[in-house]
Motif scaffolding. Structure first.
Motif, PDB file in Angstrom:
ATOM      1  N   LEU A  27       0.841  -1.115  -0.095  1.00 27.19           N
ATOM      2  CA  LEU A  27      -0.084  -0.004  -0.087  1.00 27.19           C
ATOM      3  C   LEU A  27       0.833   1.296   0.024  1.00 27.19           C
ATOM      4  CD1 LEU A  27      -2.820  -1.147   2.366  1.00 27.19           C
ATOM      5  CD2 LEU A  27      -2.990  -0.703  -0.209  1.00 27.19           C
ATOM      6  N   VAL A  28       1.718   1.175   0.695  1.00 25.13           N
ATOM      7  CA  VAL A  28       2.906   2.384   0.711  1.00 25.13           C
ATOM      8  C   VAL A  28       3.479   2.572  -0.495  1.00 25.13           C
ATOM      9  CG1 VAL A  28       5.202   3.250   1.783  1.00 25.13           C
ATOM     10  CG2 VAL A  28       3.334   2.415   3.361  1.00 25.13           C
ATOM     11  N   VAL A  29       4.159   1.647  -1.082  1.00 22.56           N
ATOM     12  CA  VAL A  29       4.801   1.655  -2.480  1.00 22.56           C
ATOM     13  C   VAL A  29       3.697   2.254  -3.346  1.00 22.56           C
ATOM     14  CG1 VAL A  29       5.675   0.449  -4.204  1.00 22.56           C
ATOM     15  CG2 VAL A  29       6.523   0.211  -1.861  1.00 22.56           C
ATOM     16  N   ASN A  30       2.666   1.610  -3.469  1.00 22.02           N
ATOM     17  CA  ASN A  30       1.519   2.148  -4.499  1.00 22.02           C
ATOM     18  C   ASN A  30       1.096   3.472  -4.367  1.00 22.02           C
ATOM     19  OD1 ASN A  30       0.061   0.303  -6.641  1.00 22.02           O
ATOM     20  ND2 ASN A  30       0.766  -1.189  -4.955  1.00 22.02           N
ATOM     21  N   ALA A  31       0.820   3.911  -2.972  1.00 19.03           N
ATOM     22  CA  ALA A  31       0.451   5.432  -2.719  1.00 19.03           C
ATOM     23  C   ALA A  31       1.566   6.367  -2.871  1.00 19.03           C
ATOM     24  CB  ALA A  31       0.089   5.406  -1.249  1.00 19.03           C
ATOM     25  N   VAL A  32       2.929   6.147  -2.504  1.00 19.61           N
ATOM     26  CA  VAL A  32       4.024   7.126  -2.881  1.00 19.61           C
ATOM     27  C   VAL A  32       4.009   7.132  -4.250  1.00 19.61           C
ATOM     28  CG1 VAL A  32       6.260   7.451  -2.445  1.00 19.61           C
ATOM     29  CG2 VAL A  32       4.747   6.767  -0.604  1.00 19.61           C
ATOM     30  N   GLY A  33       4.046   5.921  -5.147  1.00 22.51           N
ATOM     31  CA  GLY A  33       4.419   6.040  -6.518  1.00 22.51           C
ATOM     32  C   GLY A  33       3.338   6.674  -7.413  1.00 22.51           C
ATOM     33  N   ALA A  34       2.135   6.523  -6.743  1.00 26.02           N
ATOM     34  CA  ALA A  34       1.183   6.974  -7.662  1.00 26.02           C
ATOM     35  C   ALA A  34       0.787   8.581  -7.245  1.00 26.02           C
ATOM     36  CB  ALA A  34      -0.364   6.505  -7.244  1.00 26.02           C
ATOM     37  N   ALA A  35       1.355   9.079  -6.018  1.00 28.13           N
ATOM     38  CA  ALA A  35       1.420  10.534  -5.607  1.00 28.13           C
ATOM     39  C   ALA A  35       1.496  11.639  -6.762  1.00 28.13           C
ATOM     40  CB  ALA A  35       1.936  10.625  -4.387  1.00 28.13           C
ATOM     41  N   ALA A  60      -5.125   3.431 -20.687  1.00 28.91           N
ATOM     42  CA  ALA A  60      -5.413   2.483 -19.686  1.00 28.91           C
ATOM     43  C   ALA A  60      -4.486   1.609 -19.175  1.00 28.91           C
ATOM     44  CB  ALA A  60      -6.751   1.685 -19.903  1.00 28.91           C
ATOM     45  N   THR A  61      -3.401   1.097 -20.023  1.00 31.81           N
ATOM     46  CA  THR A  61      -2.359   0.459 -19.779  1.00 31.81           C
ATOM     47  C   THR A  61      -1.621   0.729 -18.544  1.00 31.81           C
ATOM     48  OG1 THR A  61      -2.246  -0.094 -22.154  1.00 31.81           O
ATOM     49  CG2 THR A  61      -0.340  -0.755 -20.730  1.00 31.81           C
ATOM     50  N   PHE A  62      -1.104   2.111 -18.461  1.00 31.27           N
ATOM     51  CA  PHE A  62      -0.392   2.570 -17.443  1.00 31.27           C
ATOM     52  C   PHE A  62      -0.896   2.592 -16.151  1.00 31.27           C
ATOM     53  CE2 PHE A  62       0.574   4.906 -21.466  1.00 31.27           C
ATOM     54  CZ  PHE A  62       1.873   4.771 -21.429  1.00 31.27           C
ATOM     55  N   ALA A  63      -2.288   2.657 -15.870  1.00 36.19           N
ATOM     56  CA  ALA A  63      -2.724   2.336 -14.564  1.00 36.19           C
ATOM     57  C   ALA A  63      -2.485   0.907 -14.159  1.00 36.19           C
ATOM     58  CB  ALA A  63      -4.252   2.807 -14.380  1.00 36.19           C
ATOM     59  N   VAL A  64      -3.043   0.120 -15.009  1.00 37.07           N
ATOM     60  CA  VAL A  64      -2.708  -1.491 -14.716  1.00 37.07           C
ATOM     61  C   VAL A  64      -1.194  -1.774 -14.670  1.00 37.07           C
ATOM     62  CG1 VAL A  64      -3.082  -3.866 -15.846  1.00 37.07           C
ATOM     63  CG2 VAL A  64      -4.859  -2.101 -16.130  1.00 37.07           C
ATOM     64  N   VAL A  65      -0.535  -1.480 -15.503  1.00 33.40           N
ATOM     65  CA  VAL A  65       1.131  -1.674 -15.344  1.00 33.40           C
ATOM     66  C   VAL A  65       1.616  -1.150 -14.304  1.00 33.40           C
ATOM     67  CG1 VAL A  65       3.197  -1.367 -16.461  1.00 33.40           C
ATOM     68  CG2 VAL A  65       1.326  -1.949 -17.940  1.00 33.40           C
ATOM     69  N   PHE A  70       4.121  -1.536  -8.777  1.00 37.81           N
ATOM     70  CA  PHE A  70       4.387  -1.052  -7.384  1.00 37.81           C
ATOM     71  C   PHE A  70       3.926  -2.259  -6.565  1.00 37.81           C
ATOM     72  CE2 PHE A  70       3.515   3.615  -8.837  1.00 37.81           C
ATOM     73  CZ  PHE A  70       4.897   3.742  -9.135  1.00 37.81           C
ATOM     74  N   THR A  71       3.067  -3.049  -6.747  1.00 42.60           N
ATOM     75  CA  THR A  71       2.630  -4.058  -5.951  1.00 42.60           C
ATOM     76  C   THR A  71       3.746  -5.008  -6.053  1.00 42.60           C
ATOM     77  OG1 THR A  71       0.298  -3.778  -6.356  1.00 42.60           O
ATOM     78  CG2 THR A  71       1.095  -6.111  -5.642  1.00 42.60           C
ATOM     79  N   LEU A  72       4.513  -5.531  -7.036  1.00 46.66           N
ATOM     80  CA  LEU A  72       5.618  -6.203  -7.181  1.00 46.66           C
ATOM     81  C   LEU A  72       6.643  -5.809  -6.298  1.00 46.66           C
ATOM     82  CD1 LEU A  72       5.640  -7.515 -10.874  1.00 46.66           C
ATOM     83  CD2 LEU A  72       5.022  -8.850  -8.858  1.00 46.66           C
ATOM     84  N   GLN A  73       7.020  -4.361  -6.493  1.00 50.37           N
ATOM     85  CA  GLN A  73       7.966  -3.664  -5.673  1.00 50.37           C
ATOM     86  C   GLN A  73       7.758  -3.870  -4.141  1.00 50.37           C
ATOM     87  OE1 GLN A  73       9.310   0.279  -7.173  1.00 50.37           O
ATOM     88  NE2 GLN A  73       7.787  -0.236  -8.792  1.00 50.37           N
TER      89      GLN A  73
END
Length: 169
Positions: A27-35, A60-65, A70-73
């Motif tokens: 969650l942290v990696v996704n939140a910081v990465g998307a900020a 739409a590819t960018f959000a999915v990728v 970020f989840t894998l990270q």
């Protein structure tokens, strides 16, 4: 008098060790990465006016990728936190933090400053940093290193895509 105590490093390690730690780091990696996308993104007149390279994927590819990467990270970081202590972990997480800072700098460079050349420099710096992070993670837990390989491939694609934006514009 309060019965609460200050958490030491071992307490934090224990809290991150289980599945909730994995979820928290993801969650942290996704939140910081998307900020950065909250501050600047493709929904601008400038980006709409750019000529898109032939290799530009559907939007739409960018959000999915990125959510996947970020989840894998986040999982990779969790494996490293669980798998090492001391200098090796600090080094691996330091390299990871460096590449992550460069990663989040790309969006403000490209969309915020509207500078394709600067974004290309940022993307070019990202590839060796991701490779170094994957290597450092691999030394601690091979699964963690392997989880960064798709990200490394995407970072390479990002360099090519940014370069193509520069060429056609």
């Amino acid at each position: 008098m309060s019965s609460r105590r200050v958490l030491d490093r071992a307490d934090w390690d224990d809290r991150l060790d289980g599945p909730l730690g994995a979820v928290a780091l993801v969650l942290v990696v996704n939140a910081v990465g998307a900020a950065p996308a909250l501050l600047a993104g493709p929904d601008t007149a400038w980006f709409a006016a750019l000529e898109k390279p032939g290799i530009y994927p559907p939007s739409a590819t960018f959000a999915v990728v990125w959510t996947t990467l970020f989840t894998l990270q986040g999982v990779a970081v969790w494996l490293v936190v669980r798998g090492a202590v001391g200098r090796e972990r600090r080094l691996a997480l330091g390299v990871f933090a460096a590449q992550f800072l460069v990663n989040v700098a790309w969006t403000p460079a490209f969309f915020g400053l509207q500078s394709i050349p600067l974004a290309l420099v940022v993307a070019g710096l990202l590839v060796p940093l991701v490779a170094a992070a994957a290597y450092r993670f691999w030394l601690i837990d091979r699964r963690a290193g392997a989880l960064l390989v798709p990200y490394l491939a995407w970072a390479g694609f990002a360099v090519l895509l940014t370069y193509r934006f520069l060429v056609v514009n």
